[in-house]
Design a protein around this motif. Structure first.
Motif, PDB file in Angstrom:
ATOM      1  N   ARG A  65       0.840  -1.194   0.000  1.00  0.00           N
ATOM      2  CA  ARG A  65       0.000   0.000   0.000  1.00  0.00           C
ATOM      3  C   ARG A  65       0.882   1.253   0.000  1.00  0.00           C
ATOM      4  O   ARG A  65       1.832   1.342   0.770  1.00  0.00           O
ATOM      5  N   THR A 138      -2.986   4.040   3.456  1.00  0.00           N
ATOM      6  CA  THR A 138      -4.008   3.497   2.543  1.00  0.00           C
ATOM      7  C   THR A 138      -4.365   2.028   2.769  1.00  0.00           C
ATOM      8  O   THR A 138      -4.683   1.310   1.827  1.00  0.00           O
ATOM      9  N   CYS A 139      -4.347   1.608   4.012  1.00  0.00           N
ATOM     10  CA  CYS A 139      -4.733   0.220   4.336  1.00  0.00           C
ATOM     11  C   CYS A 139      -6.249   0.169   4.514  1.00  0.00           C
ATOM     12  O   CYS A 139      -6.777  -0.032   5.605  1.00  0.00           O
TER      13      CYS A 139
END
Length: 176
Positions: A65, A138-139
């Motif tokens: 990510r 952005t997980c």
């Protein structure tokens, strides 16, 4: 990714500090007749919190990510604010704060600090952090999964806590 890993490690260290405070407060409450409620759901809360941290690390490392500044920096701000709210709750409740639901029947409800504004401010912090912390890098899968699981757990937790805190006028919940 290394900076995010360090962030998650710092949050893990913070969780450890919380558990140290909670254990000390649990012993204090026990000496004053504190009664624990919600024992059965507590291990699930611990597992969900571990899943938040572990899932974030796995997702960033295994799914590569990226850090997107337009998302990451604001989410870091939300996560930091959530920590501030959490520690404001801890400071306000003092020895009465715990990761478990422990009530000392002889003590009145706290209505200072963030509790003047909200009935369960610590859970606002938990929800905000559960969304924001993974999204720093952005997980989104971890944020989504944790949020869904956490909302179910918080529903049970808030019900348990509200019942435990009801005045003892014949409506107090039985410990489980």
């Amino acid at each position: 990714m290394i900076a995010f890993t360090l962030l998650i490690a710092l949050v893990g260290a913070e969780r450890t500090a919380e558990l140290v405070v909670a254990r000390r407060n649990e012993a204090w409450a026990g000496r004053r007749g504190g009664v624990e409620y919600g024992r059965r759901h507590y291990p699930w809360i611990v597992a969900a919190q571990a899943g938040l941290l572990g899932g974030s690390l796995l997702e960033v490392w295994l799914l590569d990510r990226p850090f997107l500044p337009v998302l990451g920096w604001p989410m870091l701000g939300v996560a930091v604010l959530a920590q501030g709210l959490r520690w404001w709750c801890i400071a306000t409740l003092g020895r009465r704060w715990n990761t478990r639901v422990i009530v000392i029947p002889s003590l009145p409800l706290v209505d200072a600090g963030p509790y003047r504004l909200l009935r369960h401010p610590n859970y606002v912090a938990v929800v905000a952090e559960g969304v924001a912390l993974p999204l720093v890098h952005t997980c989104w899968l971890t944020a989504l999964l944790f949020t869904v699981v956490n909302l179910g757990l918080l529903r049970t937790r808030v019900k348990t806590e509200n019942a435990a805190l009801r005045p003892a006028a014949g409506s107090a919940a039985a410990p489980d």
